[in-house]
Enzyme design. Structure first.
Site, short mmCIF file in Angstrom:
data_model
loop_
_atom_site.label_atom_id
_atom_site.label_comp_id
_atom_site.label_asym_id
_atom_site.label_seq_id
_atom_site.Cartn_x
_atom_site.Cartn_y
_atom_site.Cartn_z
N ASP A 13 -2.93 5.19 40.11
CA ASP A 13 -2.51 4.75 38.70
C ASP A 13 -2.37 3.43 38.37
O ASP A 13 -2.18 2.37 39.20
CB ASP A 13 -0.87 5.32 38.57
CG ASP A 13 -0.53 5.49 37.00
OD1 ASP A 13 -1.48 5.41 36.11
OD2 ASP A 13 0.69 5.30 36.75
N GLY A 14 -2.91 2.90 37.06
CA GLY A 14 -2.63 1.55 36.85
C GLY A 14 -3.98 0.92 36.33
O GLY A 14 -3.94 -0.39 35.88
N ASN A 15 -5.03 1.61 36.23
CA ASN A 15 -6.18 0.88 35.82
C ASN A 15 -6.24 0.32 34.19
O ASN A 15 -6.76 -0.73 34.31
CB ASN A 15 -7.47 2.01 35.97
CG ASN A 15 -7.75 2.31 37.49
OD1 ASN A 15 -7.72 1.43 38.10
ND2 ASN A 15 -8.57 3.53 37.50
N ARG B 45 -3.66 -0.49 32.48
CA ARG B 45 -2.57 -1.63 32.47
C ARG B 45 -3.42 -2.99 33.15
O ARG B 45 -3.20 -3.95 32.56
CB ARG B 45 -1.58 -1.44 33.15
CG ARG B 45 -0.57 -0.81 32.26
CD ARG B 45 0.77 -0.13 32.99
NE ARG B 45 0.58 1.10 33.71
CZ ARG B 45 1.46 1.69 34.61
NH1 ARG B 45 2.59 1.21 34.68
NH2 ARG B 45 1.08 2.90 35.20
N HIS C 89 -11.24 1.03 35.13
CA HIS C 89 -11.65 2.17 36.02
C HIS C 89 -12.78 1.62 36.80
O HIS C 89 -12.59 2.24 38.11
CB HIS C 89 -12.03 3.40 35.03
CG HIS C 89 -11.13 3.95 34.38
ND1 HIS C 89 -9.75 4.45 35.08
CD2 HIS C 89 -10.96 4.34 33.01
CE1 HIS C 89 -9.03 5.01 33.94
NE2 HIS C 89 -9.53 4.84 32.91
N TRP D 57 -7.87 14.96 29.54
CA TRP D 57 -8.59 15.04 28.49
C TRP D 57 -7.83 14.52 27.18
O TRP D 57 -8.72 14.30 26.44
CB TRP D 57 -8.86 16.67 28.26
CG TRP D 57 -9.63 17.21 29.72
CD1 TRP D 57 -9.07 17.90 30.51
CD2 TRP D 57 -10.98 17.03 30.00
NE1 TRP D 57 -10.02 18.26 31.38
CE2 TRP D 57 -11.32 17.67 31.00
CE3 TRP D 57 -12.06 16.28 29.14
CZ2 TRP D 57 -12.66 17.76 31.65
CZ3 TRP D 57 -13.36 16.15 29.93
CH2 TRP D 57 -13.63 16.99 30.91
N LEU E 101 -13.25 12.16 58.45
CA LEU E 101 -12.17 12.22 57.30
C LEU E 101 -12.71 13.13 56.33
O LEU E 101 -13.84 13.17 55.75
CB LEU E 101 -12.05 10.67 56.67
CG LEU E 101 -11.20 10.64 55.44
CD1 LEU E 101 -9.53 10.91 55.74
CD2 LEU E 101 -11.44 9.29 54.54
N ARG F 103 2.12 6.73 45.08
CA ARG F 103 1.70 6.43 43.74
C ARG F 103 1.63 5.02 43.52
O ARG F 103 2.87 4.13 43.80
CB ARG F 103 2.56 7.29 42.73
CG ARG F 103 2.10 6.97 41.15
CD ARG F 103 2.71 7.88 40.16
NE ARG F 103 2.11 7.61 38.96
CZ ARG F 103 1.99 8.72 37.99
NH1 ARG F 103 2.61 9.78 38.22
NH2 ARG F 103 1.71 8.35 36.79
N ARG G 31 6.75 9.48 39.37
CA ARG G 31 6.57 11.03 38.95
C ARG G 31 5.19 11.50 39.61
O ARG G 31 4.39 10.69 40.09
CB ARG G 31 6.73 11.00 37.60
CG ARG G 31 5.54 10.51 36.80
CD ARG G 31 5.68 10.74 35.38
NE ARG G 31 4.59 9.78 34.63
CZ ARG G 31 4.48 8.59 34.27
NH1 ARG G 31 5.87 7.68 34.30
NH2 ARG G 31 3.96 7.75 33.65
N ILE G 32 4.99 12.69 39.80
CA ILE G 32 4.17 13.26 40.51
C ILE G 32 3.11 13.86 39.51
O ILE G 32 1.93 14.06 39.78
CB ILE G 32 4.34 14.46 41.61
CG1 ILE G 32 5.15 15.47 40.69
CG2 ILE G 32 5.28 13.76 42.44
CD1 ILE G 32 5.37 16.61 41.75
N SER G 33 3.54 13.80 38.11
CA SER G 33 2.40 14.08 37.09
C SER G 33 1.60 15.46 37.25
O SER G 33 0.52 15.52 37.18
CB SER G 33 1.43 12.84 36.61
OG SER G 33 2.44 11.84 36.53
#
Length: 253
Positions: free
Chosen positions: A24-26, A28, A41, A73, A135, A192, A198-200
């Protein structure tokens, strides 16, 4: 042995087997620099490389990344289109590197809304890396935890309708076998970025006993060092799985 190798060896016994990350945060990060969301992104891809590389070095079994939720979306059309183009570009450019490093790629989520060309590229990437022993990299795309559980329930309901399963035979284990990632270790740690807590709608079933680390770094600023810090925080937790601290102490004695 280098300092990093020594540290890795000492941490191995308490290393999570399965780590999930909400990247998260691209946006911002981009806005703070006067850049477009697409540029944000793209900047996040370098963090992606760094974290995958570090997870592989530490021999973490499974790394699951929340790339695109079923709710994403709703974002502006230009941003969604840019994300789809970036997803295609990353699949084309990065998968051979994953393969060369023995990393297996799996994509979970409802693929039907993606373009046919993107769906084909996903399938090719999975096929190329299917037998790799390192992995296991899981990318959640057009994924939602509620969708995952509802799809599992629908499959069980169809088996009941077909006379293949009795309703009273359905329990947690039966449902678990229909959920995405049922063959993987349970998620031990969910990270996160960006300070949100939050887990969204991410891995609702799979996160039942996961530890959470919420970090202030925006995703493009999250690197291998930040990943190590989150793992360090995990190793300081006492995981009880419903037991009391006294039971943990007795069992560990």
């Amino acid at each position: 042995m280098t300092d990093m190798q020594s540290r890795d060896a000492q941490a191995a016994s308490s290393m999570p087997r399965h780590v999930a990350i909400i990247m998260d945060g691209n946006n911002r990060w981009a806005r703070a620099r006067g850049l477009s969301s697409a540029q944000g992104h793209r900047a996040g891809v370098e963090s992606l490389r760094s974290v995958i590389r570090r997870a592989a070095e530490l021999r973490i079994e499974t790394l699951t990344l929340f790339a695109f939720s079923s709710e994403n979306w709703r974002r502006p059309t230009a941003e969604v289109n840019a994300l789809m183009e970036l997803f295609m570009l990353v699949l084309k450019r990065e998968v051979k590197k994953l393969h060369d490093n023995g990393i297996r790629l799996t994509i979970i989520g409802d693929r039907r809304r993606f373009s046919s060309s993107l769906q084909k590229q996903m399938a090719r990437a999975e096929a190329l890396t299917r037998d790799n022993p390192g992995l296991h990299l899981v990318v959640a795309a057009n994924y939602g935890g509620r969708w995952d559980i509802a799809a599992a329930a629908r499959r069980l309901a169809q088996r009941v309708a077909n006379g293949q399963l009795r309703p009273e035979a359905i329990d947690e284990s039966t449902l678990d076998r229909e959920i995405c990632l049922h063959q993987e270790p349970p998620v031990d740690l969910c990270i996160r970025t960006s300070g949100e807590q939050r887990i969204s709608n991410f891995l609702l079933w799979q996160l039942a006993y996961a530890e959470f680390v919420f970090t202030p770094e925006l995703w493009p600023d999250f690197d291998g060092e930040a990943f190590d810090a989150a793992l360090s925080a995990f190793r300081q937790r006492q995981r009880r799985f419903g037991m009391s601290q006294q039971q943990i102490e007795v069992n560990g004695a």
